[in-house]
Write a protein that holds these residues in place. Structure first.
Motif, PDB file in Angstrom:
ATOM      1  N   GLU A  10       0.831  -1.210   0.000  1.00 46.29           N
ATOM      2  CA  GLU A  10       0.000   0.000   0.000  1.00 46.29           C
ATOM      3  C   GLU A  10       0.864   1.257   0.000  1.00 46.29           C
ATOM      4  O   GLU A  10       0.584   2.222  -0.725  1.00 46.29           O
ATOM      5  CB  GLU A  10      -0.923   0.011   1.212  1.00 46.29           C
ATOM      6  CG  GLU A  10      -1.843   1.228   1.257  1.00 46.29           C
ATOM      7  CD  GLU A  10      -2.751   1.239   2.469  1.00 46.29           C
ATOM      8  OE1 GLU A  10      -3.552   2.196   2.590  1.00 46.29           O
ATOM      9  OE2 GLU A  10      -2.660   0.317   3.308  1.00 46.29           O
ATOM     10  N   LYS A  47       2.449   1.889  -3.402  1.00 43.00           N
ATOM     11  CA  LYS A  47       1.480   2.447  -4.343  1.00 43.00           C
ATOM     12  C   LYS A  47       1.271   3.937  -4.092  1.00 43.00           C
ATOM     13  O   LYS A  47       1.129   4.736  -5.031  1.00 43.00           O
ATOM     14  CB  LYS A  47       0.145   1.701  -4.240  1.00 43.00           C
ATOM     15  CG  LYS A  47       0.074   0.437  -5.052  1.00 43.00           C
ATOM     16  CD  LYS A  47       0.212   0.752  -6.540  1.00 43.00           C
ATOM     17  CE  LYS A  47       0.157  -0.475  -7.406  1.00 43.00           C
ATOM     18  NZ  LYS A  47       0.393  -0.141  -8.839  1.00 43.00           N
ATOM     19  N   LYS A  48       1.252   4.320  -2.842  1.00 41.46           N
ATOM     20  CA  LYS A  48       1.097   5.740  -2.513  1.00 41.46           C
ATOM     21  C   LYS A  48       2.266   6.551  -3.085  1.00 41.46           C
ATOM     22  O   LYS A  48       2.072   7.623  -3.661  1.00 41.46           O
ATOM     23  CB  LYS A  48       1.024   5.939  -0.994  1.00 41.46           C
ATOM     24  CG  LYS A  48      -0.281   5.477  -0.364  1.00 41.46           C
ATOM     25  CD  LYS A  48      -0.277   5.755   1.138  1.00 41.46           C
ATOM     26  CE  LYS A  48      -1.602   5.363   1.776  1.00 41.46           C
ATOM     27  NZ  LYS A  48      -1.620   5.655   3.243  1.00 41.46           N
ATOM     28  N   HIS A  95       1.954   6.769  -6.943  1.00 42.99           N
ATOM     29  CA  HIS A  95       0.937   7.756  -7.351  1.00 42.99           C
ATOM     30  C   HIS A  95       1.431   9.184  -7.123  1.00 42.99           C
ATOM     31  O   HIS A  95       1.228  10.064  -7.973  1.00 42.99           O
ATOM     32  CB  HIS A  95      -0.360   7.531  -6.568  1.00 42.99           C
ATOM     33  CG  HIS A  95      -1.146   6.343  -7.011  1.00 42.99           C
ATOM     34  ND1 HIS A  95      -1.537   6.150  -8.323  1.00 42.99           N
ATOM     35  CD2 HIS A  95      -1.625   5.274  -6.323  1.00 42.99           C
ATOM     36  CE1 HIS A  95      -2.225   5.027  -8.424  1.00 42.99           C
ATOM     37  NE2 HIS A  95      -2.289   4.473  -7.229  1.00 42.99           N
ATOM     38  N   ALA A  96       2.076   9.411  -5.981  1.00 43.51           N
ATOM     39  CA  ALA A  96       2.571  10.751  -5.671  1.00 43.51           C
ATOM     40  C   ALA A  96       3.635  11.182  -6.680  1.00 43.51           C
ATOM     41  O   ALA A  96       3.633  12.331  -7.159  1.00 43.51           O
ATOM     42  CB  ALA A  96       3.144  10.781  -4.256  1.00 43.51           C
ATOM     43  N   LEU A 114      -1.058  15.697  -3.999  1.00 43.62           N
ATOM     44  CA  LEU A 114      -0.612  14.552  -3.209  1.00 43.62           C
ATOM     45  C   LEU A 114      -1.551  14.213  -2.051  1.00 43.62           C
ATOM     46  O   LEU A 114      -1.388  13.178  -1.387  1.00 43.62           O
ATOM     47  CB  LEU A 114       0.796  14.803  -2.655  1.00 43.62           C
ATOM     48  CG  LEU A 114       1.953  14.372  -3.553  1.00 43.62           C
ATOM     49  CD1 LEU A 114       1.889  15.024  -4.921  1.00 43.62           C
ATOM     50  CD2 LEU A 114       3.294  14.659  -2.884  1.00 43.62           C
ATOM     51  N   TRP A 149      -3.053  10.725  -1.150  1.00 41.50           N
ATOM     52  CA  TRP A 149      -2.172   9.652  -0.685  1.00 41.50           C
ATOM     53  C   TRP A 149      -1.388  10.007   0.580  1.00 41.50           C
ATOM     54  O   TRP A 149      -0.999   9.111   1.314  1.00 41.50           O
ATOM     55  CB  TRP A 149      -1.202   9.276  -1.813  1.00 41.50           C
ATOM     56  CG  TRP A 149      -1.960   8.776  -3.000  1.00 41.50           C
ATOM     57  CD1 TRP A 149      -2.574   7.556  -3.146  1.00 41.50           C
ATOM     58  CD2 TRP A 149      -2.271   9.515  -4.172  1.00 41.50           C
ATOM     59  NE1 TRP A 149      -3.230   7.488  -4.346  1.00 41.50           N
ATOM     60  CE2 TRP A 149      -3.057   8.672  -5.008  1.00 41.50           C
ATOM     61  CE3 TRP A 149      -1.957  10.788  -4.633  1.00 41.50           C
ATOM     62  CZ2 TRP A 149      -3.539   9.076  -6.248  1.00 41.50           C
ATOM     63  CZ3 TRP A 149      -2.440  11.207  -5.866  1.00 41.50           C
ATOM     64  CH2 TRP A 149      -3.220  10.351  -6.661  1.00 41.50           C
ATOM     65  N   PHE A 150      -1.153  11.294   0.806  1.00 41.29           N
ATOM     66  CA  PHE A 150      -0.391  11.682   1.995  1.00 41.29           C
ATOM     67  C   PHE A 150      -1.056  12.869   2.688  1.00 41.29           C
ATOM     68  O   PHE A 150      -1.310  13.905   2.056  1.00 41.29           O
ATOM     69  CB  PHE A 150       1.046  12.054   1.609  1.00 41.29           C
ATOM     70  CG  PHE A 150       1.885  10.884   1.175  1.00 41.29           C
ATOM     71  CD1 PHE A 150       2.494  10.073   2.116  1.00 41.29           C
ATOM     72  CD2 PHE A 150       2.047  10.602  -0.174  1.00 41.29           C
ATOM     73  CE1 PHE A 150       3.266   8.993   1.713  1.00 41.29           C
ATOM     74  CE2 PHE A 150       2.814   9.515  -0.584  1.00 41.29           C
ATOM     75  CZ  PHE A 150       3.427   8.705   0.366  1.00 41.29           C
TER      76      PHE A 150
END
Length: 249
Positions: A181, A184-185, A188-189, A233, A236-237
């Motif tokens: 996971e 993946k974050k 994507h970022a 972002l 995801w964050f």
């Protein structure tokens, strides 16, 4: 020895292909010499999709069929634990798979894209390649990173100015367990930042936050665009930090 000489001595070879600057030039040079070369790309959770897309695009450009091997790298406990020598375990697994597949396809000589600028020293990954007798023609022939970029540009290869891109596992601090996971974050970022025009940067995980590392010339632009970066972002964050020290390898 030069590459032509290497290929003359080794007319049938398997290549651990990443789609990066070095392995791409190696594939091109081998194809130009008429060598029977078979490139293999191993897709794991550590390789972002764009790397596979680049690898496929390049193989098509030089007219060589690419073999893609998928593997669940996170099924290996010694890799997931993410020790300081994680790269040793990872390379051992991946090149072990590659070597097994290559031999079954009739290729007994296995090569990679390590160049003469790479510090082979006591690096765990390099030790694994040495143990498995993986050869590195670019290093053996004394070709540096800069020379490879110049030769790639002269040849019209789209990879000539591609930034170095270490696997996604390097974004996780050593000693911190690696989870799919989180990988993946990060992927994507980084894709969001690519879309904003940044090319040579890292999104590292720092206590659950995204720690952004840019080249010095991109630092002021990133500060000016901090609101947009934060919004892109956010899915995801929750926390996004800018590392003022800048980009690390």
């Amino acid at each position: 020895m030069n590459l032509t000489g290497f290929f003359k001595e080794n007319p049938k070879i398997a290549l651990g292909f990443s789609g990066g600057v070095d392995s791409s030039y190696l594939l091109y040079a081998a194809a130009q010499c008429g060598v029977d070369i078979k490139p293999y790309f191993i897709k794991t959770a550590f390789q972002p999709e764009f790397e596979l897309e680049d690898a496929r695009r390049f193989a098509k450009q030089v007219g060589v069929e690419l073999t893609v091997i998928s593997h669940e790298i996170l099924s290996h406990e010694e890799v997931v634990k993410n020790p300081a020598n994680r790269c040793y375990y990872c390379k051992t697994v991946l090149f072990g798979l590659l070597k097994e597949r290559a031999v079954s396809d009739g290729y007994t000589v296995l090569i990679d894209g390590t160049n003469a600028s790479d510090d082979v020293g006591d690096r765990p990954g390099m030790r694994a390649l040495k143990e498995m007798q993986v050869r590195s023609p670019l290093r053996e022939c004394g070709l540096t990173k800069m020379e490879i970029r110049c030769l790639s540009k002269e040849a019209g290869l789209f990879t000539w100015n591609k930034p170095a891109y270490a696997c996604l596992a390097t974004r996780i601090q050593t000693g911190t367990g690696i989870e799919a996971e989180m990988l993946k974050k990060v992927e994507h970022a980084e894709e969001e930042l690519f879309q904003m025009g940044y090319t040579d940067f890292r999104v590292r995980v720092f206590h659950g936050a995204a720690r952004l590392q840019f080249q010095p010339e991109d630092m002021m632009h990133a500060i000016e665009k901090r609101k947009e970066i934060r919004e892109r972002l956010a899915p995801w964050f929750d926390t996004v930090l800018l590392d003022m020290k800048g980009r690390e390898p």
